[in-house]
Design a protein around this motif. Structure first.
Motif, mmCIF file in Angstrom:
data_model
loop_
_atom_site.group_PDB
_atom_site.id
_atom_site.type_symbol
_atom_site.label_atom_id
_atom_site.label_comp_id
_atom_site.label_asym_id
_atom_site.label_seq_id
_atom_site.Cartn_x
_atom_site.Cartn_y
_atom_site.Cartn_z
ATOM 1 N N GLN A 68 0.874 -1.174 0.000
ATOM 2 C CA GLN A 68 0.000 0.000 0.000
ATOM 3 C C GLN A 68 0.909 1.221 0.000
ATOM 4 O OE1 GLN A 68 -2.480 -0.950 3.384
ATOM 5 N NE2 GLN A 68 -1.056 -0.035 4.845
ATOM 6 N N VAL A 69 0.717 2.098 -0.998
ATOM 7 C CA VAL A 69 1.697 3.165 -1.237
ATOM 8 C C VAL A 69 1.022 4.504 -1.507
ATOM 9 C CG1 VAL A 69 3.354 1.521 -2.207
ATOM 10 C CG2 VAL A 69 1.808 2.748 -3.741
ATOM 11 N N ARG A 70 1.761 5.556 -1.149
ATOM 12 C CA ARG A 70 1.425 6.908 -1.590
ATOM 13 C C ARG A 70 2.333 7.245 -2.757
ATOM 14 N NH1 ARG A 70 2.208 10.675 3.396
ATOM 15 N NH2 ARG A 70 3.888 9.190 3.823
ATOM 16 N N LYS A 71 1.761 7.797 -3.800
ATOM 17 C CA LYS A 71 2.556 8.225 -4.945
ATOM 18 C C LYS A 71 3.090 9.626 -4.679
ATOM 19 C CE LYS A 71 0.063 5.527 -8.452
ATOM 20 N NZ LYS A 71 -0.680 5.580 -9.744
ATOM 21 N N THR A 72 4.401 9.770 -4.796
ATOM 22 C CA THR A 72 5.042 11.068 -4.562
ATOM 23 C C THR A 72 5.949 11.384 -5.744
ATOM 24 O OG1 THR A 72 7.065 10.270 -3.484
ATOM 25 C CG2 THR A 72 5.081 10.476 -2.105
ATOM 26 N N PRO A 73 6.380 12.646 -5.896
ATOM 27 C CA PRO A 73 7.293 12.998 -7.004
ATOM 28 C C PRO A 73 8.588 12.202 -6.977
ATOM 29 C CG PRO A 73 6.340 14.970 -6.041
ATOM 30 C CD PRO A 73 5.935 13.831 -5.148
ATOM 31 N N SER A 74 9.002 11.749 -5.795
ATOM 32 C CA SER A 74 10.249 10.989 -5.694
ATOM 33 C C SER A 74 10.030 9.486 -5.730
ATOM 34 C CB SER A 74 10.990 11.376 -4.411
ATOM 35 O OG SER A 74 10.166 11.163 -3.278
ATOM 36 N N GLY A 75 8.796 9.062 -5.993
ATOM 37 C CA GLY A 75 8.511 7.635 -6.083
ATOM 38 C C GLY A 75 7.495 7.180 -5.055
ATOM 39 N N ASP A 76 7.206 5.898 -5.061
ATOM 40 C CA ASP A 76 6.217 5.331 -4.150
ATOM 41 C C ASP A 76 6.759 5.292 -2.724
ATOM 42 O OD1 ASP A 76 4.603 4.936 -6.319
ATOM 43 O OD2 ASP A 76 5.027 2.791 -6.502
ATOM 44 N N VAL A 77 5.895 5.644 -1.770
ATOM 45 C CA VAL A 77 6.241 5.579 -0.353
ATOM 46 C C VAL A 77 5.243 4.639 0.321
ATOM 47 C CG1 VAL A 77 6.458 6.858 1.806
ATOM 48 C CG2 VAL A 77 7.189 7.910 -0.362
ATOM 49 N N SER A 78 5.745 3.587 0.937
ATOM 50 C CA SER A 78 4.874 2.598 1.563
ATOM 51 C C SER A 78 4.164 3.182 2.775
ATOM 52 C CB SER A 78 5.681 1.372 1.977
ATOM 53 O OG SER A 78 6.199 0.707 0.848
ATOM 54 N N VAL A 79 2.891 2.875 2.895
ATOM 55 C CA VAL A 79 2.074 3.335 4.018
ATOM 56 C C VAL A 79 2.153 2.294 5.131
ATOM 57 C CG1 VAL A 79 -0.264 3.909 4.779
ATOM 58 C CG2 VAL A 79 0.528 4.606 2.498
ATOM 59 N N PRO A 80 2.539 2.680 6.351
ATOM 60 C CA PRO A 80 2.630 1.704 7.446
ATOM 61 C C PRO A 80 1.281 1.052 7.731
ATOM 62 C CG PRO A 80 3.702 3.777 8.037
ATOM 63 C CD PRO A 80 2.939 4.033 6.776
ATOM 64 N N ILE A 81 1.339 -0.205 8.172
ATOM 65 C CA ILE A 81 0.088 -0.892 8.508
ATOM 66 C C ILE A 81 -0.504 -0.330 9.792
ATOM 67 C CG2 ILE A 81 1.032 -2.791 9.899
ATOM 68 C CD1 ILE A 81 -0.892 -4.618 8.222
ATOM 69 N N THR A 82 0.284 0.418 10.564
ATOM 70 C CA THR A 82 -0.236 1.104 11.742
ATOM 71 C C THR A 82 -1.047 2.341 11.363
ATOM 72 O OG1 THR A 82 1.932 2.192 11.877
ATOM 73 C CG2 THR A 82 1.557 0.303 13.327
ATOM 74 N N TRP A 83 -0.998 2.719 10.091
ATOM 75 C CA TRP A 83 -1.813 3.829 9.582
ATOM 76 C C TRP A 83 -3.079 3.303 8.913
ATOM 77 C CZ3 TRP A 83 1.318 8.361 7.026
ATOM 78 C CH2 TRP A 83 2.360 8.754 7.874
ATOM 79 N N ALA A 84 -2.891 2.385 7.989
ATOM 80 C CA ALA A 84 -4.015 1.795 7.243
ATOM 81 C C ALA A 84 -3.916 0.285 7.393
ATOM 82 C CB ALA A 84 -3.968 2.199 5.779
ATOM 83 N N TYR A 85 -4.850 -0.296 8.123
ATOM 84 C CA TYR A 85 -4.812 -1.737 8.380
ATOM 85 C C TYR A 85 -5.554 -2.473 7.271
ATOM 86 C CZ TYR A 85 -5.466 -6.286 10.542
ATOM 87 O OH TYR A 85 -5.470 -7.631 10.791
ATOM 88 N N ALA A 133 -10.827 15.161 12.095
ATOM 89 C CA ALA A 133 -11.878 15.209 11.077
ATOM 90 C C ALA A 133 -11.416 16.036 9.885
ATOM 91 C CB ALA A 133 -13.148 15.814 11.670
ATOM 92 N N GLY A 134 -11.635 15.497 8.694
ATOM 93 C CA GLY A 134 -11.261 16.193 7.478
ATOM 94 C C GLY A 134 -9.822 16.010 7.056
ATOM 95 N N GLN A 135 -9.013 15.335 7.886
ATOM 96 C CA GLN A 135 -7.623 15.055 7.516
ATOM 97 C C GLN A 135 -7.569 13.652 6.904
ATOM 98 O OE1 GLN A 135 -4.614 15.958 10.488
ATOM 99 N NE2 GLN A 135 -6.042 17.333 11.553
ATOM 100 N N TYR A 136 -7.512 13.601 5.599
ATOM 101 C CA TYR A 136 -7.652 12.329 4.887
ATOM 102 C C TYR A 136 -6.300 11.689 4.594
ATOM 103 C CZ TYR A 136 -12.594 13.296 4.229
ATOM 104 O OH TYR A 136 -13.918 13.537 4.445
ATOM 105 N N LEU A 137 -6.286 10.383 4.636
ATOM 106 C CA LEU A 137 -5.156 9.586 4.180
ATOM 107 C C LEU A 137 -5.479 9.094 2.774
ATOM 108 C CD1 LEU A 137 -2.502 7.994 4.625
ATOM 109 C CD2 LEU A 137 -3.887 6.178 5.671
ATOM 110 N N GLU A 138 -4.570 9.334 1.823
ATOM 111 C CA GLU A 138 -4.792 8.939 0.435
ATOM 112 C C GLU A 138 -3.655 8.032 -0.023
ATOM 113 O OE1 GLU A 138 -5.345 12.376 -1.990
ATOM 114 O OE2 GLU A 138 -7.150 13.045 -0.948
ATOM 115 N N TYR A 139 -4.010 6.904 -0.599
ATOM 116 C CA TYR A 139 -2.998 5.938 -1.017
ATOM 117 C C TYR A 139 -3.610 4.945 -2.000
ATOM 118 C CZ TYR A 139 -5.368 2.992 2.462
ATOM 119 O OH TYR A 139 -6.308 2.290 3.166
ATOM 120 N N HIS A 140 -2.791 4.050 -2.515
ATOM 121 C CA HIS A 140 -3.211 3.016 -3.461
ATOM 122 C C HIS A 140 -2.712 1.656 -2.987
ATOM 123 C CE1 HIS A 140 -3.969 6.057 -6.725
ATOM 124 N NE2 HIS A 140 -3.041 6.712 -6.045
#
Length: 749
Positions: free
Chosen positions: A60-77, A513-520
């Protein structure tokens, strides 16, 4: 054997990303995402060719200008994902009803459907399902197959994924090291546990539970107990026999059945009787079963149309009651708008129907979700009156249909499915309500007993049955009175995690509230080109791996509770054990792998005259952090251990090694040259035993104990018609090469 298994891996791969997943704290994302086309070069390369998928990795990753950054499982289970690769020759369709092991959905599932005439004679699958090690263990667990084995698919072009993700991210966290956030009151997990209690789907105060006792006819196989008193009898019988009107009485008559019974009448009414005398115990009069074919029989349904159907001496009498200011109708012989569905087509159209439009009675052969055609009249109208805003119509006709398009009633059939609908007005057009039901026929004047059929209800609007836990030896849960088996004691799990739902209580404020986590979700599929058998090489390059699944929790539960051990038990002895025994045959689905390589195990795969059994190639458990200790798989007929897996728990705050989260290495079988044991043939009647152990220092909800396996179906060998040769048909074929998957950039191992 990880020490001897080859680390060489020379397969190609392609990558695909899911659509964007967006969530806020405590939110559940659990739905089928939009389909994603495979890379153009892959689609073109495998047009009318066969790909052998020999492994895959997930991140599970966030797309960034410097490449994919893995999202910790402690953030998105990642609770679980279900993924498909489908051919251009198929499409994925949502179907009603659950399909065991195909996504944990409560009342629906997704099914690949072949387009048009694309089926042909081939057995090469046009779709495959990917769900091994598909929960919190998804990144560190191995998803690869030994040399010569793969999931084979023809003309792949589309990726589908249905994830279940739970946002557990305390927005003050800047890395993978866990920090607790608010939890609903029902969570069993303390803030200092090192992980979020949200991942166990605790039922919050917005998840409503409703339940009641259900009832059944004693002539059915659904009885759990006896009705206890007259009041329960008079209310319970109304649930089972949906007559137009009832009379109730209490008697003490030894000539009638003891307890609660009903006497149906042809006019749509029924007598409900509570007998306290030392009467006859039995399912019918004098404890004898009765033959519907030799009796006057009647059935009732209260639905979109109130319906009474009575049959006697070659004639059927149909009474229909519906709103006077709307059209209403009933289709007979099917509970859908298609009589004989083939794939997603309906070549024979819908059922025979009787439609009431004011004073007009029209018989139709319905189309597939269309009005169909008007038929020649075959009914005689006895009554057509309006009273208190409802129209009551009484019709008679011959049991036998006057044409092949007219439904023929059979008095020897106990139950007939129907579909009923009512319109928005008196113009026959799209309905404003419809429902399916069954006409269950009873002999007129013959008493039939009413029994308790167990408690059921709804949790969060989804149907819940207290019969969801299977009895021993299929499962231990019922005997152990596990809380997940009963709606009264259910306090967390799949029923309390709905798509888009926030898991906090109604009086809790979301601090972010309103602070969203976005990833793929990011999938990497390793593949090879499949080579079919030829006159030079008589075997395919790969054997197709069918999916073999078993829930140790058994039945339709699909989850269970870890019950907290008593306070006076030493912590080292806080271990909960469940077991399950089942036959290999029960994991097989006897249908062609062509349309659905994820569910079907091949035509004839449950027939011992055709199939010798299966050879396991991959066996991986699915259990939840942080309490899973081990899972073991045995051949119960011989006592031999087939596979034992102990989770590998994370030890740091780094991504892929998050503290307390697990990886589950599978068991593999293959060639000796790769350091693997040869696969063993398990006959269809082999009994398997699963043993699951959990630490139960704390209580947990919604845990699982699933064996996610892949194997080869082994057909019986047949003597060749040539002089000296023996021919053996191979199971579904695939392409492949070898080994261990390489680490994906920013991904698993």
């Amino acid at each position: 054997n990880s020490e001897t298994y080859s680390s060489k891996y020379d397969s190609e791969y392609f990558e695909v990303y899911s659509p964007l997943i967006k969530s806020q704290y405590s939110q559940v994302v659990w739905r089928m995402l939009d389909p994603v086309a495979l890379p153009k070069d892959i689609i073109e390369r495998f047009e009318n060719k066969v790909m052998a998928v020999v492994g895959y990795e997930v991140d599970q990753v966030r797309k960034t200008p410097s490449g994919d950054v893995s999202v910790p499982i402690t953030w998105a289970y990642n609770h679980h994902y279900c993924a498909w690769l489908t051919s251009r020759k198929t499409r994925l369709v949502k179907k009603s009803g659950s399909r065991h092991g195909m996504g944990h959905e409560v009342d629906s599932h997704w099914e690949p459907i072949v387009k048009g005439d694309e089926d042909g004679d081939s057995e090469i699958p046009l779709s495959h399902f990917f769900s091994e090690g598909n929960g919190g263990e998804f990144r560190g667990s191995y998803h690869g197959y030994p040399k010569g084995y793969a999931q084979v698919i023809e003309s792949p072009n589309t990726f589908h994924v249905s994830p279940m993700q739970i946002d557990t991210w305390n927005r003050e966290m800047v890395d993978a090291k866990f920090m607790p956030g608010p939890l609903p009151k029902n969570s069993r997990i303390p803030p200092n546990a090192g992980y979020s209690g949200l991942l166990e789907c605790p039922c919050n105060d917005q998840t409503k539970k409703k339940w009641a006792m259900t009832y059944a006819l004693e002539t059915s196989d659904k009885c759990d107990g006896a009705v206890q008193n007259a009041s329960e009898c008079f209310s319970g019988a109304r649930q089972v026999v949906q007559a137009d009107n009832f009379s109730t009485k209490e008697i003490s008559d030894p000539a009638n059945p003891l307890g609660c019974f009903v006497l149906p009448h042809t006019d749509g009414g029924a007598d409900i009787i509570w007998n306290t005398g030392k009467g006859l115990a039995g399912k019918g009069l004098a404890g004898q079963a009765y033959d519907l074919q030799d009796s006057q029989v009647v059935a009732f349904v209260h639905s979109q149309v109130n319906l009474t159907v009575a049959m006697e001496s070659g004639t059927v009498t149909i009474t229909m009651v519906g709103p006077a200011d709307k059209w209403f109708g009933t289709g007979f012989g099917s509970d859908t708008m298609c009589m004989h569905k083939q794939s997603d087509e309906c070549p024979t159209g819908g059922p025979y129907a009787i439609v009431v439009i004011g004073d007009k009675i029209i018989e139709r052969k319905l189309g597939f979700h269309g009005p169909g055609t008007v038929l020649e009249p075959s009914v005689t109208v006895k009554t057509n009156v309006v009273q208190d805003g409802n129209r009551r119509v009484v019709l008679t006709r011959s049991l036998d249909g006057s044409s092949s398009q007219h439904y023929s009633f059979d008095p020897s059939v106990n139950s007939v499915p129907i579909v009923a609908a009512r319109g928005c007005g008196l113009t026959f057009a799209k309905h404003c309500g419809h429902a399916a039901a069954d006409l269950n026929f009873l002999a007129v004047g013959v008493p039939v007993g009413i029994c308790e059929s167990g408690i059921s209800g709804t949790v969060g609007g989804n149907r819940f049955s207290n019969k969801r836990c299977a009895p021993f030896p299929r499962s231990d849960l019922k005997a152990q009175n596990n809380p997940t088996c009963s709606i009264q004691t259910y306090r967390g799990g799949l029923y309390c995690c709905h798509d888009d739902k926030l898991l906090l209580d109604s009086d809790q404020e979301n601090p972010w509230a309103g602070q969203y986590l976005e990833y793929h979700l990011k999938f990497r599929f390793y593949f090879e080109e499949y080579k079919a058998p030829s006159t030079v090489v008589g075997v395919p390059s790969h054997k197709n791996l069918v999916r073999l699944l078993h829930y140790t929790e058994g039945g339709s539960a699909g989850e269970y509770d870890i019950v907290k051990c008593k306070d006076d038990v030493p912590r080292s002895q806080c271990v909960q054990v469940i077991t399950s025994r089942w036959k290999v045959r029960s994991m097989m689905n006897d249908c062609s792998t062509r349309p659905d390589g994820g569910w079907c195990t091949g035509a004839g795969s449950t027939n011992a005259n055709i199939t010798d059994g299966v050879q396991l190639i991959y066996a991986g458990p699915h259990c939840h952090a942080p309490s899973c200790l081990s899972m073991e798989l045995y051949n119960a007929d011989t006592g031999r251990l087939i596979c034992r897996v102990e989770p590998m728990y994370g030890q740091s705050g780094e991504v892929f090694d998050e503290h307390g989260f697990l990886a589950l290495p599978p068991c593999l079988w293959g060639e000796k040259s790769e350091g693997l044991q040869a696969p063993e043939l398990l006959s269809l009647d082999t009994t398997l035993l699963s043993i699951k152990r959990n630490n139960n220092t704390l209580g947990h909800t919604g845990d699982m104990a699933i064996w996610q396996m892949r194997g080869v179906v082994v057909p019986k060998k047949k003597l060749s018609t040539t002089k000296d040769q023996v021919a053996s048909t191979e199971s579904v074929v695939i392409t492949g090469r070898r080994g261990r998957l390489r680490r994906m950039e920013g991904g698993g191992d």
